[in-house]
Scaffold this motif. Structure first.
Motif, PDB file in Angstrom:
ATOM      1  N   LYS A 175      14.245  25.241 -30.398  1.00 43.71           N
ATOM      2  CA  LYS A 175      14.716  26.161 -29.364  1.00 43.71           C
ATOM      3  C   LYS A 175      13.585  27.121 -29.009  1.00 43.71           C
ATOM      4  O   LYS A 175      13.034  27.781 -29.882  1.00 43.71           O
ATOM      5  N   PRO A 176      13.232  27.228 -27.711  1.00 43.02           N
ATOM      6  CA  PRO A 176      12.200  28.183 -27.323  1.00 43.02           C
ATOM      7  C   PRO A 176      12.710  29.615 -27.442  1.00 43.02           C
ATOM      8  O   PRO A 176      13.792  29.946 -26.965  1.00 43.02           O
ATOM      9  N   LEU A 177      11.918  30.471 -28.112  1.00 44.29           N
ATOM     10  CA  LEU A 177      12.287  31.873 -28.331  1.00 44.29           C
ATOM     11  C   LEU A 177      11.381  32.849 -27.592  1.00 44.29           C
ATOM     12  O   LEU A 177      11.768  33.986 -27.345  1.00 44.29           O
TER      13      LEU A 177
ATOM     14  N   PHE B  53       8.721  28.390 -30.746  1.00 46.19           N
ATOM     15  CA  PHE B  53       9.979  27.674 -30.988  1.00 46.19           C
ATOM     16  C   PHE B  53      10.498  27.977 -32.388  1.00 46.19           C
ATOM     17  O   PHE B  53       9.709  28.197 -33.308  1.00 46.19           O
ATOM     18  N   ASP B  54      11.828  27.901 -32.559  1.00 46.65           N
ATOM     19  CA  ASP B  54      12.362  27.888 -33.915  1.00 46.65           C
ATOM     20  C   ASP B  54      12.254  26.452 -34.426  1.00 46.65           C
ATOM     21  O   ASP B  54      11.857  25.541 -33.683  1.00 46.65           O
TER      22      ASP B  54
ATOM     23  N   ARG C 239       8.678  17.112 -31.484  1.00 50.03           N
ATOM     24  CA  ARG C 239       8.133  17.320 -30.148  1.00 50.03           C
ATOM     25  C   ARG C 239       6.852  16.514 -30.010  1.00 50.03           C
ATOM     26  O   ARG C 239       6.036  16.477 -30.910  1.00 50.03           O
TER      27      ARG C 239
ATOM     28  N   ALA D  81      12.974  28.213 -19.573  1.00 53.77           N
ATOM     29  CA  ALA D  81      14.194  28.665 -20.249  1.00 53.77           C
ATOM     30  C   ALA D  81      14.046  30.117 -20.703  1.00 53.77           C
ATOM     31  O   ALA D  81      14.940  30.943 -20.489  1.00 53.77           O
TER      32      ALA D  81
ATOM     33  N   THR E  98       9.160  29.296 -37.528  1.00 53.09           N
ATOM     34  CA  THR E  98       8.852  29.107 -36.118  1.00 53.09           C
ATOM     35  C   THR E  98       7.497  28.423 -35.988  1.00 53.09           C
ATOM     36  O   THR E  98       6.729  28.358 -36.948  1.00 53.09           O
TER      37      THR E  98
ATOM     38  N   ASN F  50      14.344  24.278 -34.947  1.00 56.86           N
ATOM     39  CA  ASN F  50      15.233  23.341 -34.269  1.00 56.86           C
ATOM     40  C   ASN F  50      14.734  22.995 -32.878  1.00 56.86           C
ATOM     41  O   ASN F  50      15.382  22.254 -32.145  1.00 56.86           O
TER      42      ASN F  50
ATOM     43  N   ALA G  74      10.512  24.473 -21.523  1.00 59.12           N
ATOM     44  CA  ALA G  74      10.705  25.526 -22.521  1.00 59.12           C
ATOM     45  C   ALA G  74      10.341  26.895 -21.959  1.00 59.12           C
ATOM     46  O   ALA G  74      11.064  27.874 -22.162  1.00 59.12           O
TER      47      ALA G  74
END
Length: 160
Positions: free
Chosen positions: A70-72, A65-66, A3, A34, A18, A68, A31
């Motif tokens: 992905k926003p958590l 984010f994790d 990123r 989402a 994370t 990978n 992000a």
């Protein structure tokens, strides 16, 4: 996934697999949207027009984010007046709850509030999250109220 940081602060905890990025809306919008769409609009049934507001443009946003990318989870920090910060739009995806991600997001924003020399942090907590915030030192102020059809309570934390 790599990123671009573009002026954000990055808080990493690779043991938790994370990381948190903190930045302004143009960088964090995709992000944050989402997470907020999944939690507030889809899960809780809040109308999209009630979810998005002008405060996003001036807020500082934290997204967890994790590894990978992905926003958590997501939260934002507003500065309504000198010495006063306001946390809002805190959410963690349903499948990621119970792992301490909300606490990490909150602590990241509280660190930022202290860095800005704020004396107090306020938030409007959904009643179901009241005990979460109380565990972090927030106290209820006033009576419960309805916001977008969900019971809330005003909470405050002194930073002095």
């Amino acid at each position: 996934m790599q990123r671009a940081l573009c002026g954000t602060r990055l808080v990493c905890d690779f043991t938790a697999m994370t990381y948190i990025e903190i930045g302004d809306w143009p960088l964090m919008q995709t992000a944050a949207q989402a997470v907020r769409t999944a939690v507030f609009v889809q899960e809780q049934g809040i109308a999209p027009e009630d979810e998005w507001d002008a405060d996003d443009a001036t807020a500082l946003h934290a997204v967890l984010f994790d590894l990978n990318g992905k926003p958590l989870g997501n939260a934002r920090l507003l500065q309504p007046s000198a010495g006063l910060a306001k946390v809002g739009r805190m959410a963690v995806l349903k499948e990621a709850r119970g792992q301490g991600y909300g606490a990490r997001l909150l602590q990241a924003l509280l660190r930022e509030a202290r860095r800005r020399s704020n004396k107090e942090v306020r938030l409007s907590a959904q009643r179901t999250a009241e005990s979460f915030y109380a565990a972090h030192g927030f106290v209820v102020v006033g009576e419960p109220f309805d916001e977008v059809g969900i019971a809330h309570v005003e909470m405050r934390l002194s930073l002095v």
